[in-house]
Design an enzyme around this catalytic site. Structure first.
Site, PDB file in Angstrom:
ATOM      1  N   ALA A 154     -13.865  11.183  20.719  1.00  0.00           N
ATOM      2  CA  ALA A 154     -14.981  10.290  20.382  1.00  0.00           C
ATOM      3  C   ALA A 154     -15.498   9.595  21.646  1.00  0.00           C
ATOM      4  O   ALA A 154     -14.746   9.362  22.590  1.00  0.00           O
ATOM      5  CB  ALA A 154     -14.524   9.264  19.360  1.00  0.00           C
ATOM      6  N   ARG A 164      -6.235  -2.633   8.554  1.00  0.00           N
ATOM      7  CA  ARG A 164      -6.263  -4.114   8.530  1.00  0.00           C
ATOM      8  C   ARG A 164      -6.556  -4.666   9.912  1.00  0.00           C
ATOM      9  O   ARG A 164      -7.558  -4.325  10.502  1.00  0.00           O
ATOM     10  CB  ARG A 164      -4.918  -4.663   8.037  1.00  0.00           C
ATOM     11  CG  ARG A 164      -4.807  -4.749   6.559  1.00  0.00           C
ATOM     12  CD  ARG A 164      -3.512  -5.441   6.182  1.00  0.00           C
ATOM     13  NE  ARG A 164      -3.033  -4.949   4.916  1.00  0.00           N
ATOM     14  CZ  ARG A 164      -3.471  -5.352   3.735  1.00  0.00           C
ATOM     15  NH1 ARG A 164      -4.388  -6.285   3.677  1.00  0.00           N
ATOM     16  NH2 ARG A 164      -3.008  -4.845   2.619  1.00  0.00           N
ATOM     17  N   ARG A 177     -18.205  15.947  12.917  1.00  0.00           N
ATOM     18  CA  ARG A 177     -18.755  16.488  14.177  1.00  0.00           C
ATOM     19  C   ARG A 177     -19.716  17.648  13.890  1.00  0.00           C
ATOM     20  O   ARG A 177     -20.758  17.784  14.526  1.00  0.00           O
ATOM     21  CB  ARG A 177     -17.625  16.960  15.086  1.00  0.00           C
ATOM     22  CG  ARG A 177     -18.108  17.481  16.426  1.00  0.00           C
ATOM     23  CD  ARG A 177     -16.951  18.057  17.220  1.00  0.00           C
ATOM     24  NE  ARG A 177     -16.069  17.044  17.765  1.00  0.00           N
ATOM     25  CZ  ARG A 177     -16.304  16.342  18.876  1.00  0.00           C
ATOM     26  NH1 ARG A 177     -17.415  16.550  19.560  1.00  0.00           N
ATOM     27  NH2 ARG A 177     -15.449  15.447  19.311  1.00  0.00           N
ATOM     28  N   GLY A 217       0.832  -1.211   0.000  1.00  0.00           N
ATOM     29  CA  GLY A 217       0.000   0.000   0.000  1.00  0.00           C
ATOM     30  C   GLY A 217       0.861   1.253   0.000  1.00  0.00           C
ATOM     31  O   GLY A 217       1.775   1.379   0.805  1.00  0.00           O
ATOM     32  N   ASP A 266       1.812  -1.046  11.743  1.00  0.00           N
ATOM     33  CA  ASP A 266       1.721  -2.378  12.358  1.00  0.00           C
ATOM     34  C   ASP A 266       2.985  -3.222  12.129  1.00  0.00           C
ATOM     35  O   ASP A 266       2.902  -4.439  12.013  1.00  0.00           O
ATOM     36  CB  ASP A 266       0.497  -3.119  11.804  1.00  0.00           C
ATOM     37  CG  ASP A 266       0.605  -3.367  10.305  1.00  0.00           C
ATOM     38  OD1 ASP A 266       1.506  -2.785   9.655  1.00  0.00           O
ATOM     39  OD2 ASP A 266      -0.202  -4.154   9.782  1.00  0.00           O
ATOM     40  N   GLU A 283     -11.329  -0.959  10.751  1.00  0.00           N
ATOM     41  CA  GLU A 283     -11.925  -1.904   9.780  1.00  0.00           C
ATOM     42  C   GLU A 283     -11.824  -3.358  10.241  1.00  0.00           C
ATOM     43  O   GLU A 283     -12.631  -4.184   9.869  1.00  0.00           O
ATOM     44  CB  GLU A 283     -11.309  -1.725   8.388  1.00  0.00           C
ATOM     45  CG  GLU A 283      -9.821  -2.055   8.311  1.00  0.00           C
ATOM     46  CD  GLU A 283      -9.261  -1.935   6.892  1.00  0.00           C
ATOM     47  OE1 GLU A 283     -10.027  -1.839   5.924  1.00  0.00           O
ATOM     48  OE2 GLU A 283      -8.019  -1.937   6.769  1.00  0.00           O
ATOM     49  N   THR A 289       3.777   2.181   6.062  1.00  0.00           N
ATOM     50  CA  THR A 289       2.383   1.729   5.976  1.00  0.00           C
ATOM     51  C   THR A 289       1.544   2.583   6.909  1.00  0.00           C
ATOM     52  O   THR A 289       1.964   2.850   8.045  1.00  0.00           O
ATOM     53  CB  THR A 289       2.196   0.246   6.345  1.00  0.00           C
ATOM     54  OG1 THR A 289       0.788  -0.005   6.557  1.00  0.00           O
ATOM     55  CG2 THR A 289       2.945  -0.168   7.598  1.00  0.00           C
ATOM     56  N   ILE A 290       0.365   2.992   6.438  1.00  0.00           N
ATOM     57  CA  ILE A 290      -0.490   3.796   7.325  1.00  0.00           C
ATOM     58  C   ILE A 290      -0.980   2.961   8.496  1.00  0.00           C
ATOM     59  O   ILE A 290      -1.431   3.501   9.492  1.00  0.00           O
ATOM     60  CB  ILE A 290      -1.698   4.420   6.579  1.00  0.00           C
ATOM     61  CG1 ILE A 290      -2.637   3.349   6.031  1.00  0.00           C
ATOM     62  CG2 ILE A 290      -1.235   5.378   5.502  1.00  0.00           C
ATOM     63  CD1 ILE A 290      -4.019   3.902   5.679  1.00  0.00           C
ATOM     64  N   ASP A 291      -0.907   1.624   8.395  1.00  0.00           N
ATOM     65  CA  ASP A 291      -1.428   0.772   9.475  1.00  0.00           C
ATOM     66  C   ASP A 291      -0.576   0.864  10.751  1.00  0.00           C
ATOM     67  O   ASP A 291      -1.044   0.543  11.826  1.00  0.00           O
ATOM     68  CB  ASP A 291      -1.486  -0.692   9.014  1.00  0.00           C
ATOM     69  CG  ASP A 291      -2.336  -0.861   7.766  1.00  0.00           C
ATOM     70  OD1 ASP A 291      -3.122   0.050   7.468  1.00  0.00           O
ATOM     71  OD2 ASP A 291      -2.214  -1.903   7.098  1.00  0.00           O
ATOM     72  N   GLY A 324       5.918  -2.630   3.770  1.00  0.00           N
ATOM     73  CA  GLY A 324       5.541  -3.228   5.047  1.00  0.00           C
ATOM     74  C   GLY A 324       6.306  -4.526   5.286  1.00  0.00           C
ATOM     75  O   GLY A 324       7.214  -4.875   4.520  1.00  0.00           O
ATOM     76  N   ASP A 325       5.930  -5.249   6.338  1.00  0.00           N
ATOM     77  CA  ASP A 325       6.721  -6.436   6.688  1.00  0.00           C
ATOM     78  C   ASP A 325       6.643  -7.541   5.629  1.00  0.00           C
ATOM     79  O   ASP A 325       7.601  -8.285   5.438  1.00  0.00           O
ATOM     80  CB  ASP A 325       6.395  -6.958   8.099  1.00  0.00           C
ATOM     81  CG  ASP A 325       4.923  -7.080   8.354  1.00  0.00           C
ATOM     82  OD1 ASP A 325       4.135  -6.843   7.414  1.00  0.00           O
ATOM     83  OD2 ASP A 325       4.545  -7.419   9.491  1.00  0.00           O
ATOM     84  N   ARG A 368       1.569  -4.962  -5.249  1.00  0.00           N
ATOM     85  CA  ARG A 368       1.774  -6.179  -4.458  1.00  0.00           C
ATOM     86  C   ARG A 368       2.056  -7.272  -5.485  1.00  0.00           C
ATOM     87  O   ARG A 368       1.258  -7.485  -6.388  1.00  0.00           O
ATOM     88  CB  ARG A 368       0.529  -6.514  -3.638  1.00  0.00           C
ATOM     89  CG  ARG A 368       0.216  -5.469  -2.580  1.00  0.00           C
ATOM     90  CD  ARG A 368      -0.853  -5.918  -1.608  1.00  0.00           C
ATOM     91  NE  ARG A 368      -1.136  -4.880  -0.633  1.00  0.00           N
ATOM     92  CZ  ARG A 368      -2.208  -4.085  -0.652  1.00  0.00           C
ATOM     93  NH1 ARG A 368      -3.135  -4.246  -1.578  1.00  0.00           N
ATOM     94  NH2 ARG A 368      -2.368  -3.157   0.258  1.00  0.00           N
TER      95      ARG A 368
HETATM   96  O1  F6P Z   1      -2.038  -1.779   4.383  1.00  0.00           O
HETATM   97  C1  F6P Z   1      -2.521  -0.549   4.006  1.00  0.00           C
HETATM   98  C2  F6P Z   1      -3.998  -0.624   3.707  1.00  0.00           C
HETATM   99  O2  F6P Z   1      -4.440   0.669   3.335  1.00  0.00           O
HETATM  100  C3  F6P Z   1      -4.866  -1.190   4.823  1.00  0.00           C
HETATM  101  O3  F6P Z   1      -5.152  -0.265   5.832  1.00  0.00           O
HETATM  102  C4  F6P Z   1      -6.082  -1.625   4.069  1.00  0.00           C
HETATM  103  O4  F6P Z   1      -6.764  -2.686   4.716  1.00  0.00           O
HETATM  104  C5  F6P Z   1      -5.492  -2.112   2.760  1.00  0.00           C
HETATM  105  O5  F6P Z   1      -4.227  -1.494   2.623  1.00  0.00           O
HETATM  106  C6  F6P Z   1      -6.332  -1.794   1.561  1.00  0.00           C
HETATM  107  O6  F6P Z   1      -5.758  -2.425   0.468  1.00  0.00           O
HETATM  108  P1  F6P Z   1      -6.148  -2.085  -1.035  1.00  0.00           P
HETATM  109  O7  F6P Z   1      -5.554  -0.747  -1.357  1.00  0.00           O
HETATM  110  O8  F6P Z   1      -5.551  -3.194  -1.826  1.00  0.00           O
HETATM  111  O9  F6P Z   1      -7.646  -2.037  -1.090  1.00  0.00           O
END
Ligand code: F6P
Length: 316
Positions: free
Chosen positions: A187, A172, A155, A11, A130, A223, A126-128, A102-103, A72
């Site tokens: 929130a 993810r 809001r 991503g 993680d 998510e 990665t924005i995650d 990412g990893d 990917r």
């Molecule tokens: O890993 C980054 C991410 O944006 C996750 O947060 C998300 O679940 C996934 O990639 C979305 O993947 P794609 O861009 O293939 O829909």
């Protein structure tokens, strides 16, 4: 080492373009020749490898995404394609790579290194947020700022219309984006995969709050949380008795003008990554920890699973 290449895998994140810009600058400062590999490992296999110049990176510091694109790659998991990738690098005299990803991307690179001795340094991107071993991954700050702006806007309408809003973030299996966003946006509810929540436990409190004058709610859901956004909407409407709407932020979180923090982190990550390769570190990941930047082995980073900071989790 004279020729060094960079690629983006997985991503995309906002911060990759500032990293590419500084990659060209810092390699040239060190009398190295920079190369771009377009389309991630797919492009490595398909020989989309080109020498990079200042012209290629002029003006890109303000842009999200990545000028050299990302992908990917399933093919890179197969030995025969990794051999083609190695031949392509050999043809251009490239023996060192910087990987923004990412990893999963690092694990692929580790196999490649073991087979073909192509040196690399990974930059967690990665924005995650993680990746095990690093407290910060490139792109997270920009994503959090986009989420913040979105929640602040929601809001306004939630309060004007007296509704419960459910804002779904990416991540993810990781709840980092949702947790930090909930804490910094005030929130009332936050659901993430790392912590199971019995919605029933909130019922009396939320109803009392309505009786006492609360007219709207904001909830942030990751998510990967156990409950889905639509279940949460149902719960607000059926059990709490307030009209509810869902906003799935989706891919807007991945783009946008890179924040100052991501531009600066991109700069530092690149310096450390290139320094690692110059110093002869063959297969490391540059991690940001409470002790600053440290090099960790790829084994350490990919063999363990990232866990949310327990102190942060305790605020929930
Ligand atoms: O890993 C980054 C991410 O944006 C996750 O947060 C998300 O679940 C996934 O990639 C979305 O993947 P794609 O861009 O293939 O829909």
């Amino acid at each position: 080492m004279n020729n060094i290449a960079i690629l983006c895998s997985g991503g995309d994140v906002s911060g990759m373009n500032p990293a590419l810009k500084h990659f060209v600058e810092y390699t040239k400062q060190n009398n190295l020749t920079p190369y771009f590999i377009y389309d991630g490992y797919e492009g490595l296999i398909d020989n989309k490898i080109q020498e990079a110049s200042y012209k290629d990176v002029s003006g890109i510091i303000t842009r999200g995404g990545t000028k050299i694109r990302s992908a990917r790659s399933k093919r890179f998991k197969e030995k025969k394609y990794r051999q083609i990738a190695k031949d392509n690098l050999d043809a251009k005299g490239i023996d060192s790579l910087v990987i923004l990803g990412g990893d999963g991307s690092f694990a692929g690179m580790d196999i490649f290194y073991k087979e073909h001795k192509i040196k690399f340094c990974g930059i967690p991107s990665t924005i995650d947020n993680d990746i095990y071993g690093t407290e910060y991954c490139l792109g997270v700050d920009t994503a959090l700022n986009i989420i913040k702006t979105s929640i602040d806007a929601i809001r306004d309408t939630a309060s004007s219309f007296g509704r419960a809003f459910i804002v779904e973030t990416m991540g993810r299996e990781c709840g980092y984006l949702a947790l930090v966003s909930a804490l910094t946006s005030g929130a009332e509810l936050c659901l993430i995969p790392e912590k199971e929540v019995a919605l029933k436990e909130y019922e009396d409190d939320f109803k009392t709050q309505i009786k006492n004058g609360r007219s709207y709610f904001l909830s942030i859901i990751a998510e990967g949380a156990k409950h889905s956004s639509s279940e949460l909407k149902e719960w607000f409407e059926q059990s709490i008795g307030i009209e509810s709407r869902v906003t799935v932020l989706g891919h807007v979180q991945r783009g946008g003008n890179p924040s100052i923090y991501d531009r600066l982190m991109a700069y530092k990550f690149i310096n450390y990554a290139i320094d690692a390769l110059i110093m002869g570190k063959d297969e490391s990941v540059i991690c940001y920890t409470n002790k600053g930047f440290v090099y960790k082995s790829i084994q350490e980073v990919v063999s363990q699973k990232y866990a949310l900071d327990t102190k942060l989790l305790a605020y929930l």
